[in-house]
Design a protein around this motif. Structure first.
Motif, PDB file in Angstrom:
ATOM      1  N   ALA A  17       0.890  -1.167   0.000  1.00 27.21           N
ATOM      2  CA  ALA A  17       0.000   0.000   0.000  1.00 27.21           C
ATOM      3  C   ALA A  17       0.918   1.204   0.000  1.00 27.21           C
ATOM      4  O   ALA A  17       2.100   1.106   0.358  1.00 27.21           O
ATOM      5  CB  ALA A  17      -0.894  -0.004   1.231  1.00 27.21           C
ATOM      6  N   LYS A  18       0.394   2.356  -0.410  1.00 24.17           N
ATOM      7  CA  LYS A  18       1.269   3.520  -0.537  1.00 24.17           C
ATOM      8  C   LYS A  18       0.521   4.781  -0.116  1.00 24.17           C
ATOM      9  O   LYS A  18      -0.637   4.979  -0.461  1.00 24.17           O
ATOM     10  CB  LYS A  18       1.712   3.627  -1.994  1.00 24.17           C
ATOM     11  CG  LYS A  18       2.697   4.706  -2.285  1.00 24.17           C
ATOM     12  CD  LYS A  18       3.336   4.618  -3.669  1.00 24.17           C
ATOM     13  CE  LYS A  18       2.385   4.388  -4.790  1.00 24.17           C
ATOM     14  NZ  LYS A  18       2.992   4.504  -6.125  1.00 24.17           N
ATOM     15  N   LEU A  19       1.205   5.625   0.634  1.00 29.26           N
ATOM     16  CA  LEU A  19       0.707   6.935   1.024  1.00 29.26           C
ATOM     17  C   LEU A  19       1.666   7.971   0.440  1.00 29.26           C
ATOM     18  O   LEU A  19       2.835   8.006   0.809  1.00 29.26           O
ATOM     19  CB  LEU A  19       0.651   7.069   2.551  1.00 29.26           C
ATOM     20  CG  LEU A  19       0.148   8.404   3.093  1.00 29.26           C
ATOM     21  CD1 LEU A  19      -1.341   8.552   2.837  1.00 29.26           C
ATOM     22  CD2 LEU A  19       0.439   8.518   4.575  1.00 29.26           C
ATOM     23  N   VAL A  20       1.167   8.769  -0.508  1.00 25.31           N
ATOM     24  CA  VAL A  20       1.988   9.781  -1.168  1.00 25.31           C
ATOM     25  C   VAL A  20       1.469  11.152  -0.755  1.00 25.31           C
ATOM     26  O   VAL A  20       0.330  11.519  -1.084  1.00 25.31           O
ATOM     27  CB  VAL A  20       1.943   9.635  -2.703  1.00 25.31           C
ATOM     28  CG1 VAL A  20       2.766  10.733  -3.373  1.00 25.31           C
ATOM     29  CG2 VAL A  20       2.435   8.260  -3.131  1.00 25.31           C
ATOM     30  N   ILE A  21       2.292  11.895  -0.029  1.00 20.68           N
ATOM     31  CA  ILE A  21       1.889  13.214   0.449  1.00 20.68           C
ATOM     32  C   ILE A  21       1.945  14.199  -0.709  1.00 20.68           C
ATOM     33  O   ILE A  21       2.965  14.315  -1.396  1.00 20.68           O
ATOM     34  CB  ILE A  21       2.793  13.663   1.617  1.00 20.68           C
ATOM     35  CG1 ILE A  21       2.583  12.706   2.797  1.00 20.68           C
ATOM     36  CG2 ILE A  21       2.495  15.108   2.009  1.00 20.68           C
ATOM     37  CD1 ILE A  21       3.540  12.903   3.937  1.00 20.68           C
ATOM     38  N   LYS A  22       0.843  14.901  -0.922  1.00 24.25           N
ATOM     39  CA  LYS A  22       0.734  15.865  -2.019  1.00 24.25           C
ATOM     40  C   LYS A  22       0.834  17.303  -1.544  1.00 24.25           C
ATOM     41  O   LYS A  22       1.300  18.165  -2.271  1.00 24.25           O
ATOM     42  CB  LYS A  22      -0.598  15.662  -2.759  1.00 24.25           C
ATOM     43  CG  LYS A  22      -0.726  14.316  -3.428  1.00 24.25           C
ATOM     44  CD  LYS A  22       0.279  14.208  -4.544  1.00 24.25           C
ATOM     45  CE  LYS A  22       0.053  12.979  -5.386  1.00 24.25           C
ATOM     46  NZ  LYS A  22       0.862  12.944  -6.573  1.00 24.25           N
ATOM     47  N   ASN A  23       0.357  17.579  -0.324  1.00 27.67           N
ATOM     48  CA  ASN A  23       0.371  18.938   0.188  1.00 27.67           C
ATOM     49  C   ASN A  23       0.387  18.914   1.715  1.00 27.67           C
ATOM     50  O   ASN A  23      -0.236  18.049   2.333  1.00 27.67           O
ATOM     51  CB  ASN A  23      -0.858  19.705  -0.310  1.00 27.67           C
ATOM     52  CG  ASN A  23      -0.786  21.174   0.014  1.00 27.67           C
ATOM     53  OD1 ASN A  23       0.219  21.835  -0.218  1.00 27.67           O
ATOM     54  ND2 ASN A  23      -1.864  21.712   0.563  1.00 27.67           N
ATOM     55  N   VAL A  24       1.104  19.867   2.284  1.00 29.08           N
ATOM     56  CA  VAL A  24       1.156  20.042   3.733  1.00 29.08           C
ATOM     57  C   VAL A  24       0.863  21.520   3.992  1.00 29.08           C
ATOM     58  O   VAL A  24       1.638  22.383   3.575  1.00 29.08           O
ATOM     59  CB  VAL A  24       2.538  19.647   4.298  1.00 29.08           C
ATOM     60  CG1 VAL A  24       2.590  19.864   5.801  1.00 29.08           C
ATOM     61  CG2 VAL A  24       2.874  18.206   3.943  1.00 29.08           C
ATOM     62  N   ALA A  25      -0.279  21.793   4.623  1.00 35.89           N
ATOM     63  CA  ALA A  25      -0.696  23.184   4.840  1.00 35.89           C
ATOM     64  C   ALA A  25      -0.820  23.463   6.329  1.00 35.89           C
ATOM     65  O   ALA A  25      -1.441  22.692   7.065  1.00 35.89           O
ATOM     66  CB  ALA A  25      -2.031  23.443   4.149  1.00 35.89           C
TER      67      ALA A  25
END
Length: 109
Positions: A17-25
């Motif tokens: 499984a994969k968690l890809v971070i796209k944005n950190v606000a």
């Protein structure tokens, strides 16, 4: 073993499984010790990708960063069917909730 089967995560076909971070606000006015960022990420389970958002505590010290988050997803969006009232009728007291809880800890060195 059962969690590896097609009833749940189909590990033979989808070993990761994969968690890809796209944005950190940043969260404005976040209190110390509480979530101070909102993370937007793509979560892939069983080859199915959905975007999720969750609050996280992020700490940056020099060149190191640490993030901690706890969040819940609806497993039916990733086709995890076993015992789900979203897919099967007449399960009665055999229904398993669709909520899956995660705790994520990330750090850099």
């Amino acid at each position: 073993g059962h969690l590896k089967s097609d009833d749940f995560f189909s590990v033979s076909s989808h070993p990761t499984a994969k968690l890809v971070i796209k944005n950190v606000a940043p969260i404005s006015n976040a209190k110390k010790g509480e979530a101070n960022y909102t993370i937007t990420a793509d979560l892939t389970i069983k080859g199915i990708t959905n975007q999720i958002k969750f609050p996280a505590i992020v700490t940056v010290t020099g060149k190191s960063a640490y993030a901690w988050a706890k969040f819940t997803i609806d497993r039916s969006k990733w086709n995890v069917k076993y015992g789900s009232g979203s897919f099967f009728d007449n399960l009665g007291d055999k229904v398993i909730y669709d909520d899956m809880n995660f705790v994520v800890k990330l750090f850099t060195k």
